[in-house]
Design a protein around this motif. Structure first.
Motif, mmCIF file in Angstrom:
data_model
loop_
_atom_site.group_PDB
_atom_site.id
_atom_site.type_symbol
_atom_site.label_atom_id
_atom_site.label_comp_id
_atom_site.label_asym_id
_atom_site.label_seq_id
_atom_site.Cartn_x
_atom_site.Cartn_y
_atom_site.Cartn_z
ATOM 1 N N ARG A 185 0.976 -1.383 0.046
ATOM 2 C CA ARG A 185 0.035 0.011 0.032
ATOM 3 C C ARG A 185 0.855 1.209 -0.032
ATOM 4 N N GLU A 186 1.872 1.274 0.621
ATOM 5 C CA GLU A 186 2.878 2.307 0.860
ATOM 6 C C GLU A 186 3.449 2.713 -0.485
ATOM 7 N N TYR A 188 2.372 1.751 -3.441
ATOM 8 C CA TYR A 188 1.321 2.139 -4.338
ATOM 9 C C TYR A 188 1.024 3.766 -4.092
ATOM 10 N N ASP A 189 1.093 4.022 -2.675
ATOM 11 C CA ASP A 189 0.792 5.410 -2.304
ATOM 12 C C ASP A 189 1.788 6.501 -3.037
ATOM 13 N N THR A 202 -5.374 0.808 -0.987
ATOM 14 C CA THR A 202 -5.441 2.210 -0.894
ATOM 15 C C THR A 202 -4.484 2.891 -0.577
ATOM 16 N N ARG A 203 -4.578 4.153 -0.563
ATOM 17 C CA ARG A 203 -3.553 4.946 0.015
ATOM 18 C C ARG A 203 -3.404 4.918 1.632
ATOM 19 N N ASP A 208 -7.288 10.113 0.147
ATOM 20 C CA ASP A 208 -7.580 9.355 -0.860
ATOM 21 C C ASP A 208 -7.797 10.124 -2.426
ATOM 22 N N PHE A 213 1.846 10.778 -7.386
ATOM 23 C CA PHE A 213 2.600 10.056 -6.508
ATOM 24 C C PHE A 213 3.843 10.731 -6.092
#
Length: 243
Positions: A185-186, A188-189, A202-203, A208, A213
């Motif tokens: 998730r990190e 991705y965020d 999810t972030r 959100d 990025f």
């Protein structure tokens, strides 16, 4: 801390010692100046600096120490599953006393499960995934780096997977290593890596509805506009541009 391949009493082979990065490997970018600014915008005084960004090249056998044992066992285990090692392992790198297997993303889950379950390998723990963004690595700008530890054999290796900016999809390893849940998730965020199959991608830090990025190299410097006593101050990247 990375385990030295001599830890098990194996004699390290001098041929596996990599050349300095400025004399070998794969050059993906040439940087000029201190911060990569152009069009005369570098105010650091180091505008004349020229530096190549080089990724370490593939190592040749013998890798040295237990590295060959791990590589042989992994290749053999993949062959037993009717997967050609050359199709799964894009290259093997020995650099800075670390062993890294560069894995084709479509085979990542199978390779990870093999590394975890094979009795001669037993890399039971993944300590996380780190995102990296190489703007100059055309067609594979986004990298995901996994650190695997074998508690059984006292060894550490790395897996590295790449994906292009235009298709940032990588299979999730949460089903193999559940501890990767928040790490994915990190990544991705901050990097926009999409881990297919993640149970709730999810972030984890940014709001959100955040656009972009923040740890990508092409993310604009600065921040967001700041409201101050009824006035609005533009974001720093809108107030000044070095490009």
């Amino acid at each position: 801390m990375t385990e030295n391949p001599n830890a098990n009493g194996d004699e390290h082979n001098g041929n596996a010692v990599p050349a300095p990065r400025d004399t070998g490997g794969e050059v993906i970018r040439v940087r000029k100046g201190m911060f990569g600014a152009n069009n005369g915008g570098d105010t650091s005084g180091y505008g004349g600096l020229i530096r190549t960004v080089t990724l370490p090249g593939a190592a040749s056998r013998p890798y040295g120490g237990w590295y060959d044992e791990v590589a042989d066992e992994l290749e053999g285990a993949l062959e037993e599953q009717d997967l050609l090692p050359a199709n799964a392992i894009e290259k093997t790198v020995v650099d800075r006393d670390e062993l890294t297997f560069h894995i084709a993303r479509e085979h990542l889950v199978q390779v990870a499960r093999t590394l975890r379950d094979d009795p001669a390998l037993r890399f039971e723990l993944c300590t996380g995934v780190s995102g990296v963004h190489f703007l100059g690595d055309k067609g594979r700008e986004l990298h995901a780096v996994y650190h695997l530890r074998s508690l059984t054999h006292g060894r550490i290796i790395r897996l590295e997977v790449s994906a292009p900016d235009s298709d940032p999809h990588i299979p999730s390893l949460v089903a193999v290593y559940p501890t990767n849940d928040w790490h994915e998730r990190e990544a991705y965020d901050f990097f926009g890596l999409v881990f297919d199959g993640h149970p709730a991608l999810t972030r984890i830090m940014m709001p959100d509805d955040w656009q972009g990025f923040p740890q990508r190299k092409d993310y604009p410097l600065g921040g967001i506009a700041v409201e101050y006593k009824g006035a609005q101050i533009p974001a720093p990247d809108q107030r000044r541009s070095y490009s």
